[in-house]
Design a protein around this motif. Structure first.
Motif, PDB file in Angstrom:
ATOM      1  N   UNK A  89       0.099  -1.509   0.282  1.00 58.26           N
ATOM      2  CA  UNK A  89       0.306   0.248  -0.285  1.00 58.26           C
ATOM      3  C   UNK A  89       1.238   1.447  -0.418  1.00 58.26           C
ATOM      4  N   UNK A  90       1.579   1.883   0.462  1.00 52.92           N
ATOM      5  CA  UNK A  90       3.175   2.437   0.505  1.00 52.92           C
ATOM      6  C   UNK A  90       3.248   2.302  -0.682  1.00 52.92           C
ATOM      7  N   UNK A  91       3.868   1.686  -1.319  1.00 54.23           N
ATOM      8  CA  UNK A  91       4.228   1.843  -2.853  1.00 54.23           C
ATOM      9  C   UNK A  91       2.911   1.762  -4.165  1.00 54.23           C
ATOM     10  N   UNK A  92       2.339   1.143  -3.719  1.00 53.62           N
ATOM     11  CA  UNK A  92       0.659   1.334  -4.798  1.00 53.62           C
ATOM     12  C   UNK A  92       2.068   0.047  -5.815  1.00 53.62           C
ATOM     13  N   UNK A  93       2.610  -1.373  -5.441  1.00 53.85           N
ATOM     14  CA  UNK A  93       2.348  -1.803  -6.414  1.00 53.85           C
ATOM     15  C   UNK A  93       2.285  -2.841  -5.424  1.00 53.85           C
ATOM     16  N   UNK A  94       2.198  -4.398  -6.885  1.00 54.71           N
ATOM     17  CA  UNK A  94       2.035  -5.595  -6.187  1.00 54.71           C
ATOM     18  C   UNK A  94       3.291  -6.269  -5.679  1.00 54.71           C
ATOM     19  N   UNK A  95       3.252  -7.275  -4.500  1.00 52.09           N
ATOM     20  CA  UNK A  95       4.804  -7.750  -3.633  1.00 52.09           C
ATOM     21  C   UNK A  95       4.998  -8.538  -4.477  1.00 52.09           C
ATOM     22  N   UNK A  96       4.113  -9.408  -5.447  1.00 51.60           N
ATOM     23  CA  UNK A  96       4.323 -10.861  -5.895  1.00 51.60           C
ATOM     24  C   UNK A  96       4.153 -10.505  -7.473  1.00 51.60           C
ATOM     25  N   UNK A  97       4.085  -9.220  -8.228  1.00 45.31           N
ATOM     26  CA  UNK A  97       3.904  -8.730  -9.379  1.00 45.31           C
ATOM     27  C   UNK A  97       4.089 -10.442 -10.537  1.00 45.31           C
ATOM     28  N   UNK A  98       5.327 -10.525 -10.433  1.00 49.59           N
ATOM     29  CA  UNK A  98       5.789 -11.426 -11.514  1.00 49.59           C
ATOM     30  C   UNK A  98       5.016 -12.704 -11.673  1.00 49.59           C
ATOM     31  N   UNK A  99       4.259 -12.945 -10.479  1.00 50.19           N
ATOM     32  CA  UNK A  99       3.759 -14.477 -10.386  1.00 50.19           C
ATOM     33  C   UNK A  99       2.302 -14.083  -9.597  1.00 50.19           C
ATOM     34  N   UNK A 100       1.399 -12.218 -10.045  1.00 50.19           N
ATOM     35  CA  UNK A 100      -0.139 -12.376  -9.823  1.00 50.19           C
ATOM     36  C   UNK A 100      -0.755 -13.236 -10.950  1.00 50.19           C
ATOM     37  N   UNK A 101      -2.076 -12.863 -10.871  1.00 51.06           N
ATOM     38  CA  UNK A 101      -3.179 -14.452 -11.016  1.00 51.06           C
ATOM     39  C   UNK A 101      -3.481 -13.505 -12.489  1.00 51.06           C
ATOM     40  N   UNK A 102      -4.491 -13.767 -13.341  1.00 50.41           N
ATOM     41  CA  UNK A 102      -4.656 -14.187 -14.936  1.00 50.41           C
ATOM     42  C   UNK A 102      -5.689 -12.224 -14.424  1.00 50.41           C
ATOM     43  N   UNK A 103      -6.170 -11.854 -13.502  1.00 52.62           N
ATOM     44  CA  UNK A 103      -7.627 -11.047 -12.945  1.00 52.62           C
ATOM     45  C   UNK A 103      -6.630  -9.689 -13.275  1.00 52.62           C
ATOM     46  N   UNK A 104      -5.957 -10.014 -12.551  1.00 49.79           N
ATOM     47  CA  UNK A 104      -4.971  -8.965 -12.449  1.00 49.79           C
ATOM     48  C   UNK A 104      -3.629  -8.409 -13.823  1.00 49.79           C
ATOM     49  N   UNK A 105      -3.401  -9.306 -14.682  1.00 51.51           N
ATOM     50  CA  UNK A 105      -2.566  -9.167 -15.551  1.00 51.51           C
ATOM     51  C   UNK A 105      -3.529  -8.578 -17.038  1.00 51.51           C
ATOM     52  N   UNK A 106      -5.249  -9.287 -16.718  1.00 50.49           N
ATOM     53  CA  UNK A 106      -5.717  -8.773 -17.856  1.00 50.49           C
ATOM     54  C   UNK A 106      -6.262  -6.961 -17.938  1.00 50.49           C
ATOM     55  N   UNK A 107      -6.868  -6.690 -16.529  1.00 48.15           N
ATOM     56  CA  UNK A 107      -6.928  -5.858 -15.283  1.00 48.15           C
ATOM     57  C   UNK A 107      -6.707  -4.047 -16.317  1.00 48.15           C
TER      58      UNK A 107
END
Length: 167
Positions: A89-107
């Motif tokens: 929340x402090x950086x506005x970034x996903x902590x597991x970005x390279x491993x994020x789910x499909x919904x996150x990748x397509x949104x």
């Protein structure tokens, strides 16, 4: 996992095409509006869960405990919107970005039956005609490919089973 790997590659290609043709695209690190306003607790397939586990295991023990608590707290959460527990929340970034789910990748890059799957900021640009030349990804096709990956369950269910198995 090979099917998921190919799906990731196909999505990455669509996203790259959109970003390359729209240098001021809104979806990027620091823009976390979608992560802070999920409509529901995330549901993912077993393959997505196994991929996500790799990202979770790479976290520091302290960050893993904190995130694990946030994931567990989602179980049975009724209040909306849901804040993604994978978000720093402090950086506005996903902590597991390279491993994020499909919904996150397509949104922000895909549409479903002519319905945009994106935030109000992109929606406003679409309404103004500013993005008329964008070739959006087909989310119905993504959903069809996700069905081939098997059962989907809510993130807290996968996490609880994993923690139970670890004990």
């Amino acid at each position: 996992m090979k099917t998921l790997t190919q799906l990731h590659a196909d999505i990455d290609t669509r996203v790259k095409i959109i970003r390359d043709n729209q240098p001021d695209w809104l979806c990027r690190q620091g823009c976390d509006g979608c992560c802070r306003r999920l409509a529901a607790v995330p549901k993912i397939t077993a393959d997505e869960w196994h991929c996500l586990q790799q990202g979770l295991m790479a976290l520091t023990p302290e960050r893993f405990r904190k995130m694990g608590g946030e994931i567990a707290a989602l179980a049975g959460q009724i209040a909306r919107p849901v804040i993604c527990p994978l978000l720093d929340k402090a950086n506005g970034a996903c902590l597991v970005y390279a491993h994020r789910p499909i919904a996150c990748r397509t949104y922000g890059f895909y549409v479903q039956r002519d319905q945009g799957l994106y935030c109000k900021d992109i929606e406003a640009r679409v309404s103004d005609g500013a993005l008329s030349e964008v070739v959006w990804g087909n989310h119905d096709g993504i959903d069809h490919r996700l069905l081939a990956l098997g059962e989907s369950r809510e993130l807290p269910e996968w996490f609880a089973d994993w923690q139970r198995d670890a004990d």
